[in-house]
Write an enzyme that holds these catalytic residues in place. Structure first.
Site, PDB file in Angstrom:
ATOM      1  N   HIS A 120      -3.666 -52.724 -19.283  1.00 38.39           N
ATOM      2  CA  HIS A 120      -4.784 -53.633 -19.538  1.00 38.39           C
ATOM      3  C   HIS A 120      -4.284 -54.899 -20.202  1.00 38.39           C
ATOM      4  O   HIS A 120      -3.415 -54.845 -21.078  1.00 38.39           O
ATOM      5  CB  HIS A 120      -5.832 -52.978 -20.442  1.00 38.39           C
ATOM      6  N   ASN A 155      -9.451 -42.333 -21.003  1.00 35.32           N
ATOM      7  CA  ASN A 155     -10.434 -41.599 -20.214  1.00 35.32           C
ATOM      8  C   ASN A 155      -9.720 -40.555 -19.370  1.00 35.32           C
ATOM      9  O   ASN A 155      -8.921 -40.929 -18.497  1.00 35.32           O
ATOM     10  CB  ASN A 155     -11.181 -42.596 -19.314  1.00 35.32           C
ATOM     11  N   HIS A 166     -12.101 -37.241 -10.506  1.00 33.67           N
ATOM     12  CA  HIS A 166     -12.232 -37.649 -11.902  1.00 33.67           C
ATOM     13  C   HIS A 166     -13.446 -36.887 -12.445  1.00 33.67           C
ATOM     14  O   HIS A 166     -14.584 -37.280 -12.212  1.00 33.67           O
ATOM     15  CB  HIS A 166     -12.442 -39.159 -11.978  1.00 33.67           C
ATOM     16  N   LEU A 208      -2.010 -49.739 -10.451  1.00 31.95           N
ATOM     17  CA  LEU A 208      -1.162 -50.923 -10.308  1.00 31.95           C
ATOM     18  C   LEU A 208      -1.963 -52.225 -10.351  1.00 31.95           C
ATOM     19  O   LEU A 208      -1.378 -53.303 -10.355  1.00 31.95           O
ATOM     20  CB  LEU A 208      -0.348 -50.836  -9.014  1.00 31.95           C
ATOM     21  N   ARG A 209      -3.286 -52.121 -10.343  1.00 28.46           N
ATOM     22  CA  ARG A 209      -4.219 -53.233 -10.573  1.00 28.46           C
ATOM     23  C   ARG A 209      -4.244 -54.309  -9.496  1.00 28.46           C
ATOM     24  O   ARG A 209      -5.095 -55.188  -9.539  1.00 28.46           O
ATOM     25  CB  ARG A 209      -3.938 -53.898 -11.922  1.00 28.46           C
ATOM     26  N   HIS A 218      -0.769 -40.484  -9.906  1.00 36.68           N
ATOM     27  CA  HIS A 218      -1.906 -41.164 -10.531  1.00 36.68           C
ATOM     28  C   HIS A 218      -1.436 -42.414 -11.281  1.00 36.68           C
ATOM     29  O   HIS A 218      -1.143 -42.360 -12.471  1.00 36.68           O
ATOM     30  CB  HIS A 218      -2.571 -40.178 -11.504  1.00 36.68           C
ATOM     31  N   ASP A 237      -1.321 -41.369 -15.130  1.00 37.70           N
ATOM     32  CA  ASP A 237      -2.533 -42.164 -15.303  1.00 37.70           C
ATOM     33  C   ASP A 237      -2.188 -43.493 -15.972  1.00 37.70           C
ATOM     34  O   ASP A 237      -2.909 -43.983 -16.854  1.00 37.70           O
ATOM     35  CB  ASP A 237      -3.600 -41.415 -16.103  1.00 37.70           C
TER      36      ASP A 237
END
Length: 431
Positions: A305, A274, A174, A56-57, A53, A301
């Site tokens: 950001h 989250n 999720h 890597l954006r 999980h 996870d």
């Protein structure tokens, strides 16, 4: 060039020499010789870590992370394989996009980057994505998830479970009922969230979806994986499902093993995640479930950001924390230091089982002759202090800044090749 790891404690056991030739372990024993060696006396040798999980954006949010920077963070954290979640821009819901992610990971070559395919088109939860095409593509996707959003429609979830079954794939859910925890929810629902004036996120929002999904998994005979378990109630549902022989697996994040919702009291958005941080009793239940195997795996996870998304008032900040470079140290603090897991147990929960869940060949293998040389050397006494400025990620949103973690990664080896050693990347990374 051959390499011998001199005097390593394989899985925390007796010291041995481990000889690596080419891409495999050639021998395990004593007094082995090679072209080069690493003095591994006092160090623990495990199979390379596998993360189920990772965010890597790339494509779309390269301001927060790239496959290159995320791969570097993974290698420095002891990982030899990571699974890149589908909530990119564009969403990884076609064969073309998952193949693009896989190619970029292979080009960088620091870890095996395995793309996760979306369950639904655009993560919208309305129609199935191109699951068959992604599974049959060159990327050979075996994990599908709308992570970041719940597959809340029961009919769609059933169809997804049925569709992935012939491919031996798994749906990673999720678990968040959007009617019980809506888009405004940002903190564990309880006395603290009420006092702080933060919209609450009740435990039952997670537990009710997991209860539904294990019944759908039983009905379809397909495999379900529960992402980032955060409550003791969810643990009990999973334990019940496993007792019935339902094909369900589950993961827990390092931060849910160590941090509690009390940290939210200061409104620091670094603690907004989250699912949310939970009370101490949930943390204890998660640790016990990981120790007894009810929870199968630790998954980071890893959620980088950019500062302009994270540095806001708590309710407005983006959800998520960094995790790749700190995961092993946090697990050592939460599970090894108190005897809940030994190093063989860490290998099982952070390598062997994740690789099996993802049907990932070549990872999570035994440390024996002929096995792929995907390995990590750990200093169990190598305490280190987390400095966000020195992390490889493009982002800095770690909740462990200034924390001293009790164990560190000395070297990571991917198919016989050093990718990280002594806190530095061995192979150049292309930005």
């Amino acid at each position: 060039m051959s390499l011998v790891l001199r005097g390593a404690a394989a899985l925390g056991g007796a010291p041995v020499d481990v000889l690596v030739e080419g891409e495999v372990i050639a021998a395990v024993g004593g007094r082995l010789s090679a072209d080069a060696e690493i003095d591994a006396r006092g160090l623990v040798l495990l199979p390379g870590l596998v993360d189920l999980h990772t965010h890597l954006r790339e494509p779309g949010r390269e301001d927060a992370e790239t496959i290159a920077t995320g791969s570097a963070a993974a290698a420095l954290g002891g990982f030899t394989a990571v699974h890149a979640m589908a909530n990119t821009d564009p969403v990884a819901d076609t064969a073309e996009i998952v193949e693009q992610v896989a190619r970029r990971g292979a080009q960088i070559g620091l870890v095996d980057v395995r793309p996760v395919g979306a369950v639904s088109h655009g993560l919208a939860g309305e129609t199935l994505a191109e699951i068959g095409n992604m599974a049959r593509s060159a990327a050979a996707v075996r994990v599908f998830s709308d992570d970041g959003r719940c597959v809340h429609d029961s009919r769609l979830m059933r169809r997804a479970l049925e569709y992935v079954k012939p491919f031996g794939a798994v749906i990673a859910q999720h678990a968040q009922d959007p009617r019980l925890a809506d888009s405004a929810a940002c903190a564990h629902e309880g006395e603290l969230s009420g006092r702080l004036g933060l919209p609450g996120w009740p435990s039952v929002a997670e537990e009710s979806i997991v209860a539904r999904d294990v019944m759908l998994a039983e009905h379809t005979g397909s495999r379900l994986h529960v992402c980032h378990v955060s409550t003791g109630g969810t643990v009990e549902v999973i334990r019940w499902a496993k007792s019935r022989g339902i094909a369900v697996t589950a993961e827990v994040t390092p931060h849910h093993l160590l941090l509690t919702c009390d940290l939210v009291a200061g409104y620091d958005p670094v603690y907004k995640v989250n699912p949310p941080l939970r009370p101490a009793e949930d943390v204890r239940a998660l640790r016990a479930a990981l120790a007894d195997g009810t929870i199968d795996a630790v998954a980071t996870d890893h959620a980088p950001h950019a500062a302009h998304d994270k540095d806001h008032a708590f309710a407005d900040a983006a959800f998520g924390m960094l995790g790749l470079q700190t995961a092993l140290g946090v697990v050592a603090a939460a599970m090894v230091a108190n005897g809940l897991l030994d190093w063989a147990g860490v290998a099982d929960r952070m390598s062997v089982r994740p690789a099996a869940i993802a049907r990932l060949a070549g990872h999570g293998a035994a440390i024996e002759p002929g096995a792929p040389a995907n390995l990590v050397l750990i200093d169990p006494a190598g305490a280190w202090t987390v400095d966000p400025a020195r992390l490889a990620s493009r982002s800095r949103n770690t909740p462990f800044a200034g924390h001293q973690l009790p164990a560190g990664v000395v070297a990571t080896i991917l198919r016989g090749r050093l990718t990280a050693r002594d806190g530095a990347i061995v192979q150049a990374v292309h930005a």
